[in-house]
Design a protein around this motif. Structure first.
Motif, PDB file in Angstrom:
ATOM      1  N   SER A   1       0.981  -1.066   0.120  1.00  0.00           N
ATOM      2  CA  SER A   1       0.029  -0.041   0.064  1.00  0.00           C
ATOM      3  C   SER A   1       0.826   1.377   0.042  1.00  0.00           C
ATOM      4  CB  SER A   1      -0.774  -0.055   1.321  1.00  0.00           C
ATOM      5  OG  SER A   1      -0.160   0.064   2.157  1.00  0.00           O
ATOM      6  N   SER A   2       0.296   2.467  -0.297  1.00  0.00           N
ATOM      7  CA  SER A   2       1.097   3.522  -0.234  1.00  0.00           C
ATOM      8  C   SER A   2       0.164   4.780   0.397  1.00  0.00           C
ATOM      9  CB  SER A   2       1.553   3.876  -1.577  1.00  0.00           C
ATOM     10  OG  SER A   2       0.417   4.172  -2.433  1.00  0.00           O
ATOM     11  N   LYS A   3       1.028   5.625   1.011  1.00  0.00           N
ATOM     12  CA  LYS A   3       0.216   6.778   1.574  1.00  0.00           C
ATOM     13  C   LYS A   3       0.974   8.022   1.377  1.00  0.00           C
ATOM     14  CE  LYS A   3       1.784   6.013   6.182  1.00  0.00           C
ATOM     15  NZ  LYS A   3       2.135   7.183   6.879  1.00  0.00           N
ATOM     16  N   GLU A   4       0.384   9.210   1.314  1.00  0.00           N
ATOM     17  CA  GLU A   4       0.818  10.405   1.397  1.00  0.00           C
ATOM     18  C   GLU A   4       1.476  10.545   2.837  1.00  0.00           C
ATOM     19  OE1 GLU A   4      -0.782  14.076  -0.233  1.00  0.00           O
ATOM     20  OE2 GLU A   4      -2.585  13.012  -0.433  1.00  0.00           O
ATOM     21  N   SER A   5       2.599  11.353   2.770  1.00  0.00           N
ATOM     22  CA  SER A   5       3.429  11.255   4.036  1.00  0.00           C
ATOM     23  C   SER A   5       2.917  12.468   4.958  1.00  0.00           C
ATOM     24  CB  SER A   5       4.858  11.394   3.937  1.00  0.00           C
ATOM     25  OG  SER A   5       5.128  12.638   4.106  1.00  0.00           O
ATOM     26  N   GLY A   6       2.513  13.652   4.285  1.00  0.00           N
ATOM     27  CA  GLY A   6       2.217  14.672   5.013  1.00  0.00           C
ATOM     28  C   GLY A   6       3.019  15.390   5.920  1.00  0.00           C
ATOM     29  N   SER A   7       4.148  14.879   6.178  1.00  0.00           N
ATOM     30  CA  SER A   7       5.156  15.374   7.079  1.00  0.00           C
ATOM     31  C   SER A   7       6.290  15.951   6.178  1.00  0.00           C
ATOM     32  CB  SER A   7       5.664  14.408   8.058  1.00  0.00           C
ATOM     33  OG  SER A   7       5.912  13.202   7.791  1.00  0.00           O
ATOM     34  N   ALA A   8       7.428  16.399   6.669  1.00  0.00           N
ATOM     35  CA  ALA A   8       8.514  16.977   5.754  1.00  0.00           C
ATOM     36  C   ALA A   8       9.327  15.806   5.761  1.00  0.00           C
ATOM     37  CB  ALA A   8       9.195  17.873   6.542  1.00  0.00           C
TER      38      ALA A   8
END
Lengths: 277, 277
Positions: free
Chosen positions: B105-112
């Motif tokens: 699966s893959s996700k947006e990290s949202g963090s720097a």
């Protein structure tokens, strides 16, 4: 190697093994798997044997590369007791990744890795060296070995076909023609020749041209035209203040709405948003 | 670079640009973005200026690397009219990929991105060369440029922190201690020292040890122990015919069911299936 495949290829390596005499002795010089669970590729360092994949036979000897995919294949290795196969094997599975706008998805491919099951390589030293490096890197387990091994596997796959015995002149000529077609699109992206005309210019059937173009460029002819235009548009959007409609026209679209739709679908941002960074 | 991040990092590059005098002139020597849409990293070849990211200021000059992330950051570039910033900038977004058993699966990290927003590099030549190669590769659009650029971006990110001005002796010592701890696990995977004891052996607090271990090894201490054991188990499963319970015991698990459960969760195949290939 098929560039579209490479762009989307996301492997996960399970192990990198050196198969030696002990292995063969303990398996009575034969290994058969009714239905494989993962992909297997390897390089023969020494010895002789036969690999069967889904009913096809390949003779293996020093300098041979093989790959067994997709998972679910039937395979059998057998080797010469007097001179057993010594080889480095990589077991892995993979997904094909796809971006659509801002979304990334991945899927199991289900089909074989787009390369021959066996290749007798001409200039072996470099590929052998890559396999040995991969074996060392993976089993050394130094920090970063996982993603570095992934990169090495990609480079290895991409390089192998180019290292095989010289392709026929006909293949070289066809590839050269595709490269010329790609250059033509770069030079005339505003209004390139259409695909069927281009196939004729290359003295190929439309279907062969389409197949070969996709393999080499990594995109269909039409999508490649769009892609080159979008890349030009990105540069124009980033580097000047020209209105969107002018950018659209500059890269070959009369209709700025159509351009914006295509751009948004490909990039996931509208041209206006893209410009804003 | 954080190895866990690198293992999971799947970038998509949008453009690689060379920012020159013309760019600055047309933007009146200042570019501000209220909320960025993608990640931006770059390398200053010449000139001077200031980068502001989310309220923090960084002075830029020749040899400086910067990165602006996550998307949604507020940023402002301003430069010296007499000696404007010339830099190579890469715009991209990325997902973090995760395997669980046979599923990816893959996700947006949202963090720097886990590295500083600015680094003044000591030995500039190599990083500058990498940025120039990336610029050339991306804009040359030869077959395979996309995945090759992705690889180059990964190598670049990984390399930059190691190329910055020498880290303090304390940091070097701490990193060395973590490497020793990793070696200890490799040598004593059957029964390694537990984490809290290991932190004490390294003269670190448990929380600092845990943080640093994860950063360098790419796994928490406990998961790293499991991982090393699973890797040993894979080799045993592939290379011998010992029963699963013996393999489990060999790698440190008294309970073969627990071992099988862990193995299946990590690999996506049971030990028995794995052995069958």
């Amino acid at each position: 190697m098929d560039q579209d495949f490479m762009n989307r290829f996301m492997p996960r390596i399970h192990d990198v093994l050196f198969r030696d005499e002990d292995h063969w002795r303990s398996h009575a010089y034969q290994v058969a798997i009714h239905s494989t669970r993962m992909c297997n590729l390897g390089f023969v360092v020494r010895g002789y044997g036969v690999l069967e994949v889904n009913g096809n036979s390949y003779e293996l000897g020093p300098g041979c590369f093989y790959q067994i995919s997709p998972p679910g294949s039937r395979m059998k290795f057998s080797t010469d007791e007097a001179d057993p196969l010594l080889y480095i094997a990589v077991h892995f599975d993979y997904r094909l990744v796809q971006w659509e706008g801002m979304d990334m998805s991945s899927k199991e491919s289900g089909s074989a890795i787009p390369m021959p099951h066996m290749l007798a390589l001409d200039a072996v030293s470099e590929v052998e060296e890559q396999f040995r490096r991969l074996h060392q890197l993976w089993n050394g387990k130094q920090p970063g070995y996982e993603w570095r091994s992934r990169i090495l596997l990609m480079e290895l796959l991409d390089g192998i076909e180019r290292k095989q015995a010289a392709p026929s002149l006909a293949v070289l000529r066809a590839e050269e023609a595709i490269r010329k077609a790609m250059e033509h699109i770069h030079a005339h992206y505003k209004q390139p020749v259409n695909r069927d005309q281009m196939a004729r210019n290359c003295s190929m059937s439309v279907s062969y041209f389409a197949l070969l173009f996709k393999k080499i460029a990594g995109y269909s002819y039409v999508n490649y035209v769009h892609k080159v235009r979008m890349d030009k548009a990105k540069i124009l959007l980033r580097s000047g203040l020209a209105p969107i409609s002018e950018v659209a026209f500059e890269v070959g679209y009369q209709d700025p709405l159509y351009f914006s739709k295509l751009f948004s679908r490909e990039v996931g941002l509208s041209p206006r948003e893209y410009r804003k960074g």
